[in-house]
Design a protein around this motif. Structure first.
Motif, PDB file in Angstrom:
ATOM      1  N   SER A  47       0.817  -1.222   0.000  1.00 50.57           N
ATOM      2  CA  SER A  47       0.000   0.000   0.000  1.00 50.57           C
ATOM      3  C   SER A  47       0.848   1.268   0.000  1.00 50.57           C
ATOM      4  O   SER A  47       0.478   2.250  -0.624  1.00 50.57           O
ATOM      5  CB  SER A  47      -0.954   0.003   1.196  1.00 50.57           C
ATOM      6  N   ARG A  48       1.986   1.259   0.649  1.00 52.74           N
ATOM      7  CA  ARG A  48       2.821   2.457   0.746  1.00 52.74           C
ATOM      8  C   ARG A  48       3.784   2.618  -0.433  1.00 52.74           C
ATOM      9  O   ARG A  48       3.983   3.716  -0.939  1.00 52.74           O
ATOM     10  CB  ARG A  48       3.617   2.421   2.059  1.00 52.74           C
ATOM     11  N   ASP A  49       4.386   1.506  -0.889  1.00 48.10           N
ATOM     12  CA  ASP A  49       5.465   1.584  -1.875  1.00 48.10           C
ATOM     13  C   ASP A  49       5.075   1.100  -3.271  1.00 48.10           C
ATOM     14  O   ASP A  49       5.454   1.712  -4.264  1.00 48.10           O
ATOM     15  CB  ASP A  49       6.665   0.742  -1.403  1.00 48.10           C
ATOM     16  N   ILE A  50       4.350   0.010  -3.354  1.00 45.73           N
ATOM     17  CA  ILE A  50       4.086  -0.622  -4.645  1.00 45.73           C
ATOM     18  C   ILE A  50       2.831  -0.077  -5.311  1.00 45.73           C
ATOM     19  O   ILE A  50       2.857   0.313  -6.482  1.00 45.73           O
ATOM     20  CB  ILE A  50       3.995  -2.158  -4.493  1.00 45.73           C
ATOM     21  N   TYR A  51       1.709  -0.031  -4.586  1.00 42.14           N
ATOM     22  CA  TYR A  51       0.466   0.389  -5.242  1.00 42.14           C
ATOM     23  C   TYR A  51       0.528   1.809  -5.814  1.00 42.14           C
ATOM     24  O   TYR A  51       0.063   2.022  -6.933  1.00 42.14           O
ATOM     25  CB  TYR A  51      -0.770   0.210  -4.354  1.00 42.14           C
ATOM     26  N   PRO A  52       1.113   2.791  -5.104  1.00 45.77           N
ATOM     27  CA  PRO A  52       1.197   4.122  -5.734  1.00 45.77           C
ATOM     28  C   PRO A  52       1.965   4.095  -7.062  1.00 45.77           C
ATOM     29  O   PRO A  52       1.596   4.780  -8.011  1.00 45.77           O
ATOM     30  CB  PRO A  52       1.917   4.965  -4.684  1.00 45.77           C
ATOM     31  N   LEU A  53       2.995   3.282  -7.136  1.00 49.81           N
ATOM     32  CA  LEU A  53       3.765   3.133  -8.371  1.00 49.81           C
ATOM     33  C   LEU A  53       2.919   2.462  -9.451  1.00 49.81           C
ATOM     34  O   LEU A  53       2.855   2.919 -10.592  1.00 49.81           O
ATOM     35  CB  LEU A  53       5.023   2.302  -8.080  1.00 49.81           C
ATOM     36  N   VAL A  54       2.238   1.385  -9.089  1.00 47.24           N
ATOM     37  CA  VAL A  54       1.373   0.666 -10.029  1.00 47.24           C
ATOM     38  C   VAL A  54       0.252   1.572 -10.521  1.00 47.24           C
ATOM     39  O   VAL A  54      -0.040   1.626 -11.721  1.00 47.24           O
ATOM     40  CB  VAL A  54       0.800  -0.607  -9.351  1.00 47.24           C
ATOM     41  N   GLU A  55      -0.351   2.295  -9.604  1.00 44.11           N
ATOM     42  CA  GLU A  55      -1.455   3.187  -9.964  1.00 44.11           C
ATOM     43  C   GLU A  55      -0.995   4.279 -10.928  1.00 44.11           C
ATOM     44  O   GLU A  55      -1.670   4.602 -11.905  1.00 44.11           O
ATOM     45  CB  GLU A  55      -2.041   3.814  -8.699  1.00 44.11           C
ATOM     46  N   ARG A  56       0.180   4.815 -10.689  1.00 47.38           N
ATOM     47  CA  ARG A  56       0.722   5.903 -11.510  1.00 47.38           C
ATOM     48  C   ARG A  56       1.211   5.417 -12.872  1.00 47.38           C
ATOM     49  O   ARG A  56       1.052   6.096 -13.869  1.00 47.38           O
ATOM     50  CB  ARG A  56       1.857   6.580 -10.732  1.00 47.38           C
ATOM     51  N   ARG A  57       1.796   4.214 -12.929  1.00 47.99           N
ATOM     52  CA  ARG A  57       2.473   3.789 -14.146  1.00 47.99           C
ATOM     53  C   ARG A  57       1.827   2.626 -14.891  1.00 47.99           C
ATOM     54  O   ARG A  57       2.157   2.376 -16.044  1.00 47.99           O
ATOM     55  CB  ARG A  57       3.929   3.405 -13.814  1.00 47.99           C
ATOM     56  N   CYS A  58       0.920   1.875 -14.253  1.00 50.28           N
ATOM     57  CA  CYS A  58       0.433   0.631 -14.861  1.00 50.28           C
ATOM     58  C   CYS A  58      -1.074   0.583 -15.116  1.00 50.28           C
ATOM     59  O   CYS A  58      -1.509  -0.046 -16.084  1.00 50.28           O
ATOM     60  CB  CYS A  58       0.807  -0.567 -13.979  1.00 50.28           C
ATOM     61  N   VAL A  59      -1.850   1.198 -14.247  1.00 55.17           N
ATOM     62  CA  VAL A  59      -3.309   1.035 -14.291  1.00 55.17           C
ATOM     63  C   VAL A  59      -3.929   1.622 -15.557  1.00 55.17           C
ATOM     64  O   VAL A  59      -4.987   1.165 -15.986  1.00 55.17           O
ATOM     65  CB  VAL A  59      -3.955   1.600 -13.002  1.00 55.17           C
ATOM     66  N   LYS A  60      -3.280   2.565 -16.197  1.00 59.92           N
ATOM     67  CA  LYS A  60      -3.839   3.126 -17.433  1.00 59.92           C
ATOM     68  C   LYS A  60      -4.066   2.033 -18.475  1.00 59.92           C
ATOM     69  O   LYS A  60      -5.067   2.046 -19.189  1.00 59.92           O
ATOM     70  CB  LYS A  60      -2.922   4.212 -17.993  1.00 59.92           C
TER      71      LYS A  60
END
Length: 134
Positions: A47-60
């Motif tokens: 929740s702190r390190d991985i999801y913000p990165l995934v949300e910013r770079r992958c979810v699109k």
């Protein structure tokens, strides 16, 4: 002729001096900006390190109604379910995880810039720590 030689020597001197000053200025600037270092974080958090990165770079691409390759990365659960190609994360083993392979090789993300070395290291470490939902 003598004035021409003096002019050429003066210009040569000025250009050389300018280049030397530029080189020293760049050395000072580079020394003031240390190179990026890979920072190891103990207990990488999804929740702190991985999801913000995934949300910013992958979810699109890996989100919405029709995620690319059938891999939804909108939540921990959907990420761990994998894609139409099967499991993408082998908890505890980044080297055998398709997700890590794709980001480490630079194949993913397809759009935008590659992930930084620090971002890739976070993903590797998170997977190797068991890919926990923490």
């Amino acid at each position: 002729m003598k004035k021409h030689i003096i002019f050429i020597l003066t210009v040569t001197f000025l250009v050389t001096a300018f280049l030397l000053i530029q080189n020293q200025t760049m050395s000072v600037v580079n020394a003031a900006q240390p190179s990026a270092q890979i920072v190891s974080v103990e207990n990488v958090s999804f929740s702190r390190d991985i999801y913000p990165l995934v949300e910013r770079r992958c979810v699109k691409c890996h989100g919405g109604e029709f995620p690319s390759e059938g891999l939804s990365m909108e939540s921990y659960q959907s990420l761990m379910q994998g894609s139409q190609n099967g499991v993408v994360i082998v908890a505890g083993d980044a080297n055998n995880s398709l997700l890590f392979e794709k980001v480490e090789s630079g194949e993913m993300p397809k759009r935008g810039t590659d992930l930084t070395a620090q971002e890739i290291e976070l993903i590797r470490q998170w997977i190797n720590e068991g890919a926990l939902n923490n």
